[in-house]
Write a protein that holds these residues in place. Structure first.
Motif, mmCIF file in Angstrom:
data_model
loop_
_atom_site.group_PDB
_atom_site.id
_atom_site.type_symbol
_atom_site.label_atom_id
_atom_site.label_comp_id
_atom_site.label_asym_id
_atom_site.label_seq_id
_atom_site.Cartn_x
_atom_site.Cartn_y
_atom_site.Cartn_z
ATOM 1 N N THR A 169 26.322 89.290 91.101
ATOM 2 C CA THR A 169 26.643 88.376 92.207
ATOM 3 C C THR A 169 28.135 88.034 92.175
ATOM 4 O OG1 THR A 169 25.845 86.722 90.659
ATOM 5 C CG2 THR A 169 24.385 87.291 92.482
ATOM 6 N N TYR A 189 28.961 97.830 99.506
ATOM 7 C CA TYR A 189 28.920 96.421 99.868
ATOM 8 C C TYR A 189 29.733 96.198 101.138
ATOM 9 C CZ TYR A 189 28.715 91.429 99.060
ATOM 10 O OH TYR A 189 28.457 90.089 99.180
ATOM 11 N N HIS A 206 28.284 95.672 91.884
ATOM 12 C CA HIS A 206 28.014 94.807 93.034
ATOM 13 C C HIS A 206 27.176 95.514 94.093
ATOM 14 C CE1 HIS A 206 30.402 91.277 92.250
ATOM 15 N NE2 HIS A 206 31.491 91.977 92.039
ATOM 16 N N ARG A 235 24.429 94.384 97.779
ATOM 17 C CA ARG A 235 23.562 93.414 98.446
ATOM 18 C C ARG A 235 22.151 93.930 98.244
ATOM 19 N NH1 ARG A 235 22.416 91.309 104.506
ATOM 20 N NH2 ARG A 235 21.441 89.400 103.745
ATOM 21 N N ASP A 290 24.036 88.006 98.501
ATOM 22 C CA ASP A 290 23.977 89.072 97.490
ATOM 23 C C ASP A 290 22.529 89.376 97.081
ATOM 24 O OD1 ASP A 290 26.677 89.413 97.482
ATOM 25 O OD2 ASP A 290 27.055 88.397 95.581
#
Ligand SMILES: Nc1ncnc2c1ncn2[C@@H]1O[C@H](COP(=O)(O)OS(=O)(=O)O)[C@@H](OP(=O)(O)O)[C@H]1O
Length: 354
Positions: free
Chosen positions: A15, A49, A74, A76, A161
């Motif tokens: 996150t 992302y 990272h 989503r 996220d």
């Protein structure tokens, strides 16, 4: 010497602005030491992302590997898609931070990249106001276009996220929260970072030495906007879903801690702190070092609105110690590139421009 089984596969949902680079660095060190296979993005450092995660965002399995053992870049989240990539016995973990601190950090770091923040900054510059953050919070709706994909982090960034619909309360939220609660064996809490690491260590069967860390991606104190009471109230209101999310998982966290045993947790936190302290003393010559004074290898990525500080490693180390110490302070991008090259034998691909 004691031998042990490899840790189970792990997916760490990284996150934004929660302390996640510190956890990722720990995962990177563990994965490298155990020769694990990483699920890396096909392009660059993140899984496309802010698009919702898809299994085809992941690079292929390297020759000789039968499964991915670790994923920590990272994204989503889309749980269904992520489960297609990782083995069935994967342990899912993530990290949440106090929503006010998270948003303040997100705002300052991404002022020039999140369109809603950039607009507020322009307004603040022309009006010569106190801070772009307070200008933004006076009327966030006027800067925020929810249809603009780049605005994902501009409201309830942690919920975004985690793949929730982060713009407003949605009737599907309770069900989605329950699914997250069931899917994640551990949601760490940045405000109880060491306790979180002990619980992580128990899940992955790690020794205190393997949990030692330094704080990565730390902003220069002068870049932190002090939060007045009215700003705090506006932050809570604007990020009310993150507040809900955080409070829920804070409660879940303490339930897990109690199951583990609070006395045992306290003792193991003390062991972890002692081993962390030993490693820091061995490795770190200077902390809080501005980027201009750091070598390229250990200089964290900077944005044009904040200064990210780093660490200088001691000079009088053996080759083996140096390898350990450099990895301890190695910023995300450098460590990711190194591991990617090690795994595939070629450099990471950059994102196509057309
Ligand atoms: N161990 C630990 N505990 C609590 N907080 C920590 C920790 N390590 C890093 N930090 C703070 O986390 C912020 C950076 O977060 P991330 O690494 O997730 O940022 S990023 O999204 O990957 O860019 C950044 O916060 P700010 O300094 O407020 O920006 C770091 O100082």
């Amino acid at each position: 010497m004691r031998t042990r089984r490899s840790p189970p596969p792990v997916a760490f949902l990284k996150t934004h602005k929660t302390g996640s680079s510190t956890v990722q660095n720990l995962m990177f060190r563990l994965g490298e030491k155990e020769n694990l296979t990483f699920a890396f993005p096909y392009y660059a450092y993140q899984f496309s992302y802010p698009d919702r995660f898809r299994a085809d965002f992941v690079d292929e399995l390297p020759p000789g590997s039968s499964q991915f053992d670790m994923l920590c870049s990272h994204m989503r989240l889309d749980l269904g898609q992520l489960k297609q990539v990782m083995p069935r016995n994967t342990i899912y973990i993530t990290l949440l931070r106090d929503p006010l601190q998270t948003f303040e950090s997100v705002f300052s770091y991404y002022t020039s990249t999140v369109p809603a923040f950039t607009l507020a900054k322009k307004a603040a510059d022309t009006a010569n106001r106190k801070s772009a953050l307070s200008v933004f919070l006076e009327s966030p709706e006027s800067y925020w276009d929810p249809t603009e994909p780049g605005n994902g982090l501009a409201r309830n960034p942690m919920s975004f996220d985690l793949g929730l619909s982060s713009q407003e309360w949605n009737a599907s939220w309770p069900m989605e929260l329950t699914q997250l609660e069931e899917a994640f064996q551990l949601v760490m809490i940045a405000e109880h970072f060491d306790e979180s690491l002990v619980l992580l260590g128990a899940l992955l069967q790690l020794e205190p030495e393997e949990l030692a860390y330094v704080h990565l991606n730390v902003r220069a104190p002068s870049d932190i906007t002090p939060l007045e009471e009215d700003t705090k109230a506006r932050l809570w209101a604007w990020n009310s879903l993150d507040v809900l999310l955080y409070n829920l998982f804070l409660q879940v966290f303490w339930e897990k801690a109690e199951q583990y045993g609070l006395g045992r947790l306290k003792r193991e936190v003390a062991l972890l702190r002692a081993s962390t302290q030993r490693l820091r003393q061995k490795c770190v010559a200077r902390e809080g070092v501005p980027p201009g004074e750091l070598e390229d290898l250990v200089r964290p990525w900077q944005t044009d609105t904040v200064t990210i500080l780093g660490y200088e490693v001691r000079g009088n180390l053996t080759l083996q110690e140096e390898g350990l110490c450099v990895r301890l302070v190695l910023p995300e991008l450098q460590y990711h590139s190194h591991l990617y090259f090690q795994q595939y034998g070629h450099d990471m691909r950059s994102i196509p421009t057309d």
